[in-house]
Design an enzyme around this catalytic site. Sequence first.
Site, PDB file in Angstrom:
ATOM      1  N   TYR A  42       0.833  -1.207   0.000  1.00 35.81           N
ATOM      2  CA  TYR A  42       0.000   0.000   0.000  1.00 35.81           C
ATOM      3  C   TYR A  42       0.870   1.261   0.000  1.00 35.81           C
ATOM      4  CZ  TYR A  42      -2.641   3.768   2.226  1.00 35.81           C
ATOM      5  OH  TYR A  42      -3.173   4.993   2.544  1.00 35.81           O
TER       6      TYR A  42
ATOM      7  N   ASP B  95     -10.166   9.476   6.501  1.00 40.60           N
ATOM      8  CA  ASP B  95      -8.843  10.110   6.618  1.00 40.60           C
ATOM      9  C   ASP B  95      -8.987  11.626   6.542  1.00 40.60           C
ATOM     10  OD1 ASP B  95      -6.220  10.952   6.436  1.00 40.60           O
ATOM     11  OD2 ASP B  95      -5.693   9.643   4.775  1.00 40.60           O
TER      12      ASP B  95
END
Length: 121
Positions: free
Chosen positions: A15, A39
């Site tokens: 990732y 986020d």
Amino acid sequence: MTFEPDALKTLVQRYLDTVVNGSADDVAALYAEDATLEDPVGGGEVHIGRQAIAGFYKNTDGLELSTELLSFRSGGTEAAFVFAITVGTMRIEPIEVMTFNSEGLITSMKAYWGPADITQL
């Protein structure tokens, strides 16, 4: 289903590498179709689904980025980690918590960070 810690660490590193070297669509492809992304946590919208998640990562397309895994913990199908992401002259050190499905795709991601976690370089 559980993952060995090394397997989860490999998924997390994949990732982080894709955030740096891939497009928004490449990063979104690491997520399950119905995944969620928050986020920062408490800072706004929860992105639901691969298309919405790709839209979130489009903000980083074309930027010079680097990432560094600083600390990693895991259990079962979840990983929590601290990493640094440098964007130009700004360094952010969030804590992220990810859950993975049996195919190794991210089913949820929550990033914990705020202004105190940003350093101007």
